[in-house]
Design a protein around this motif. Structure first.
Motif, short mmCIF file in Angstrom:
data_model
loop_
_atom_site.label_atom_id
_atom_site.label_comp_id
_atom_site.label_asym_id
_atom_site.label_seq_id
_atom_site.Cartn_x
_atom_site.Cartn_y
_atom_site.Cartn_z
N PRO A 79 -4.27 -16.72 -7.02
CA PRO A 79 -3.27 -15.80 -7.35
C PRO A 79 -3.63 -15.08 -8.58
N SER A 80 -3.23 -13.90 -8.77
CA SER A 80 -3.48 -12.87 -9.82
C SER A 80 -2.80 -13.46 -11.24
N LEU A 81 -1.97 -14.25 -11.25
CA LEU A 81 -0.89 -14.78 -11.87
C LEU A 81 -0.70 -16.32 -11.72
N ALA A 82 -0.37 -17.16 -12.81
CA ALA A 82 0.03 -18.47 -12.33
C ALA A 82 1.53 -18.24 -11.88
N VAL A 83 1.72 -19.31 -10.96
CA VAL A 83 2.98 -19.06 -10.33
C VAL A 83 4.04 -19.48 -11.20
N ASP A 84 3.90 -20.33 -12.30
CA ASP A 84 4.85 -20.77 -13.18
C ASP A 84 5.22 -19.77 -14.05
#
Length: 443
Positions: free
Chosen positions: A346-351
């Motif tokens: 993912p291009s950004l951490a999910v949290d």
């Protein structure tokens, strides 16, 4: 570094065969390919997608070289690079977009990414005033490795030297070895969440306000007539991106290798520059507490502590100690610290507060892009993480099987979003080749 016992997890589903994937990638590339002659220039390039991205983009062209050579199309790849540098300025600059067949920018906002004087000459081929991640040296080396065409290296080396020296003189403002970008669009990751604090956006998920905040950056640069010293002094958007500078360091090292191949005397210069940049990446961007490499903002190199997928890019640099590489990878890419999804990376951490995995105008804020898997695979294979590298490849194969060649994908469901027939996802064929035969070291 040994293989982890925590393999990356992907979805489990039947996938296209390797040959089916190769055939489909070739079809997408040729469908998007365009060539011609305009105002004395010959051009030959592949559009990233048929309608959404019709121009010749800098790092997209380099991706196309990796894909074309993976398909055995070295001659076609050579023409792409020659076209990319056809309008190079005498000072070495090459813009991030070259307007050939279609001379008017696709979006009104693209006008702000031109030199003001070029807005008045849209009837002729021209380039944008911005740059993109400098992958060109690696692209030229890849063509040489497949074709053994030393004449092509001799042809391109003066152009490459002028280009990388332009970057060093004009974008390494502090002479520390790190390049600054002056617009979010220069990193190639347009709406990257780590830039939010720099543009003054603190609302988490993207919305119209973010659009206007970013537009103001390009408007500021345009009104400054892209005077780089004035832009730096104004400090509106001066960012040292971790991925951009990692790629720069890699390509400086490749420049040294190309000089050695060509018998050029400037090999030591580029080797020294590569060492300087790699060391600066480690010294300024690495955060030991977070085991992450962060983008930097402003004249004071402020860390932008937002966990985008580029926090682990610099581990590919040889000068980064093995224990640091292990900590970064085990904590983030291989662990469960925000990047553990069915379809990585993912291009950004999910949290992260800004995370959004769905289709949006504001890309690079959650969805998976094939380029992340392609980039990290090289490191995993070199460091002995063969199972994890295979998992990244398997994930991409599942994504293109399920959703086709799309711009980006939902990291949880694998649904395809954005542009269709998107060429970046064709990097899967390079991943297939690498998994079977890892690339040799250039040093």
């Amino acid at each position: 570094m040994t293989t982890s016992n925590k393999p990356l997890q992907t979805g489990r589903q039947p996938v296209l065969t390797d040959e089916e994937i190769r055939d489909q990638v070739r079809e997408v590339l040729y469908k998007n390919m365009i060539n011609g002659r305009k105002a004395g220039y010959d051009y030959h390039y592949t559009k990233p997608s048929p309608g959404t991205y019709p121009f010749q983009f800098f790092w997209d062209t380099c991706f196309h070289v990796f894909t074309l050579t993976a398909l055995g199309e070295a001659d076609m790849a050579r023409k792409h690079i020659q076209s990319l540098f056809a309008m190079q300025r005498q000072d070495g600059f090459v813009g991030h977009m070259s307007y050939w067949e279609r001379l008017w920018p696709g979006r009104f906002t693209d006008l702000l990414q031109l030199q003001p004087r070029d807005v008045l000459r849209l009837n002729k081929p021209h380039m944008s005033a911005l740059v993109q991640p400098p992958l060109a040296a690696q692209a030229v080396l890849r063509i040489y490795r497949q074709s053994q065409d030393i004449a092509f290296v001799w042809q391109m080396l003066p152009k490459l030297k002028a280009y990388y020296k332009w970057l060093a003189v004009n974008r390494d403002f502090e002479q520390e070895g790190l390049l600054s970008i002056i617009s979010p669009f220069e990193s190639g990751m347009d709406w990257k969440a780590s830039y939010d604090p720099v543009v003054g956006y603190n609302s988490g998920k993207a919305g119209p306000l973010l659009f206007w905040k970013v537009l103001q950056v390009d408007a500021y640069n345009f009104l400054k007539r892209y005077d780089l010293q004035a832009i730096y002094k104004g400090n509106r958007f001066i960012v040292k991106d971790a991925a951009f500078n990692t790629i720069y360091a890699q390509n400086l090292e490749v420049m040294a290798a190309l000089c050695r191949l060509a018998g050029d005397s400037e090999e030591p210069y580029f080797r020294q520059q590569a060492v300087k940049t790699a060391q600066a990446v480690f010294n300024y961007m690495y955060d030991a507490d977070d085991a992450a490499f962060y983008d930097l903002a402003g004249h004071d190199f402020q860390k932008l502590r937002i966990r985008t997928a580029t926090i682990f890019f610099p581990v590919v640099l040889k000068s980064v100690p093995d224990d640091v590489c292990r900590q970064v990878m085990e904590r983030h890419l291989l662990g469960k610290d925000g990047f553990h999804v069915p379809y990585p990376v993912p291009s950004l951490a999910v949290d992260e507060h800004a995370f959004d995995p769905d289709s949006s105008l504001y890309i690079w804020r959650g969805p998976t892009w094939v380029v992340f898997n392609w980039f990290m695979q090289q490191f995993l294979l070199k460091k002995g993480y063969h199972q994890e590298a295979q998992a990244l490849l398997q994930s991409v194969k599942e994504l293109v099987t399920q959703s086709g060649f799309r711009e980006y994908y939902n990291p949880f469901t694998g649904a395809g979003y954005g542009a269709r027939d998107f060429t970046w996802s064709g990097l899967v064929v390079d991943m297939l080749n690498r998994q079977q035969e890892p690339e040799e070291d250039i040093s």
